[in-house]
Design a protein around this motif. Sequence first.
Motif, PDB file in Angstrom:
ATOM      1  N   LEU A   1      59.724  -3.423   0.911  1.00 48.45           N
ATOM      2  CA  LEU A   1      58.748  -4.383   0.415  1.00 48.45           C
ATOM      3  C   LEU A   1      58.508  -4.248  -1.078  1.00 48.45           C
ATOM      4  N   CYS A   2      59.166  -3.272  -1.707  1.00 49.54           N
ATOM      5  CA  CYS A   2      58.880  -2.977  -3.110  1.00 49.54           C
ATOM      6  C   CYS A   2      60.101  -3.214  -3.993  1.00 49.54           C
TER       7      CYS A   2
ATOM      8  N   CYS B   1      54.829  -3.975  -4.791  1.00 53.42           N
ATOM      9  CA  CYS B   1      55.046  -3.918  -3.349  1.00 53.42           C
ATOM     10  C   CYS B   1      54.381  -5.110  -2.684  1.00 53.42           C
ATOM     11  N   ASP B   2      55.198  -5.988  -2.122  1.00 50.37           N
ATOM     12  CA  ASP B   2      54.716  -7.166  -1.409  1.00 50.37           C
ATOM     13  C   ASP B   2      53.712  -7.945  -2.253  1.00 50.37           C
TER      14      ASP B   2
ATOM     15  N   GLU C   1      51.850  -6.814  -4.743  1.00 49.84           N
ATOM     16  CA  GLU C   1      50.809  -5.991  -5.378  1.00 49.84           C
ATOM     17  C   GLU C   1      51.455  -5.063  -6.397  1.00 49.84           C
TER      18      GLU C   1
ATOM     19  N   TRP D   1      51.578  -1.839  -8.723  1.00 51.74           N
ATOM     20  CA  TRP D   1      51.051  -0.471  -8.693  1.00 51.74           C
ATOM     21  C   TRP D   1      51.274   0.175 -10.058  1.00 51.74           C
TER      22      TRP D   1
ATOM     23  N   PRO E   1      51.411   4.150  -2.969  1.00 52.49           N
ATOM     24  CA  PRO E   1      51.381   3.266  -1.801  1.00 52.49           C
ATOM     25  C   PRO E   1      51.649   4.061  -0.524  1.00 52.49           C
ATOM     26  N   ARG E   2      51.050   3.596   0.580  1.00 56.05           N
ATOM     27  CA  ARG E   2      51.324   4.204   1.888  1.00 56.05           C
ATOM     28  C   ARG E   2      52.666   3.678   2.395  1.00 56.05           C
TER      29      ARG E   2
ATOM     30  N   GLU F   1      53.529   2.121   5.016  1.00 51.18           N
ATOM     31  CA  GLU F   1      53.502   0.752   5.531  1.00 51.18           C
ATOM     32  C   GLU F   1      53.393  -0.295   4.418  1.00 51.18           C
ATOM     33  N   GLU F   2      53.051   0.141   3.207  1.00 54.84           N
ATOM     34  CA  GLU F   2      53.051  -0.754   2.054  1.00 54.84           C
ATOM     35  C   GLU F   2      54.411  -0.767   1.358  1.00 54.84           C
TER      36      GLU F   2
ATOM     37  N   ARG G   1      58.771  -2.462   5.920  1.00 55.96           N
ATOM     38  CA  ARG G   1      58.418  -3.152   7.152  1.00 55.96           C
ATOM     39  C   ARG G   1      59.560  -2.899   8.128  1.00 55.96           C
TER      40      ARG G   1
END
Length: 128
Positions: free
Chosen positions: A55-56, A98-99, A101, A103, A113-114, A116-117, A120
């Motif tokens: 996602l990043c 990431c998605d 967002e 950072w 990021p966690r 799940e961030e 997927r």
Amino acid sequence: MASLNEAELVDQGCEPLELGFTVTVQTEETVGETIVPGTSERRATATASAVIEPLCSFVPPEPSPDPPSEPPTEPDPSATPSEDPEEEDPALISGLSCDGEVWDIDPEDPVLPRVEELFRVRLTGDDE
């Protein structure tokens, strides 16, 4: 995950894909008494494939231009060092998105990021 669902891996268990895995599981218990003759001792088997999607993305920031070069100067021996040296702002690590967002990571107090961030996991069909 299989054991949480009262199943176990069969065959070679978990087969890697390019960006994921295929898993075949079989129930630990038999089907039991049913109205279908000859199935009471059979166990259910299922196969599923999942892919991991990042996602990043990371685009490094543009480097700051180099200051004009000046000839080195000799330190002034009569100067005394400052008791309270100027503190510089810690450099931020930026460029991670990431998605959608952004950072900006402060190395002095990193908030990352966690998982799940970052990724997927989704089930795929036979055509993927």
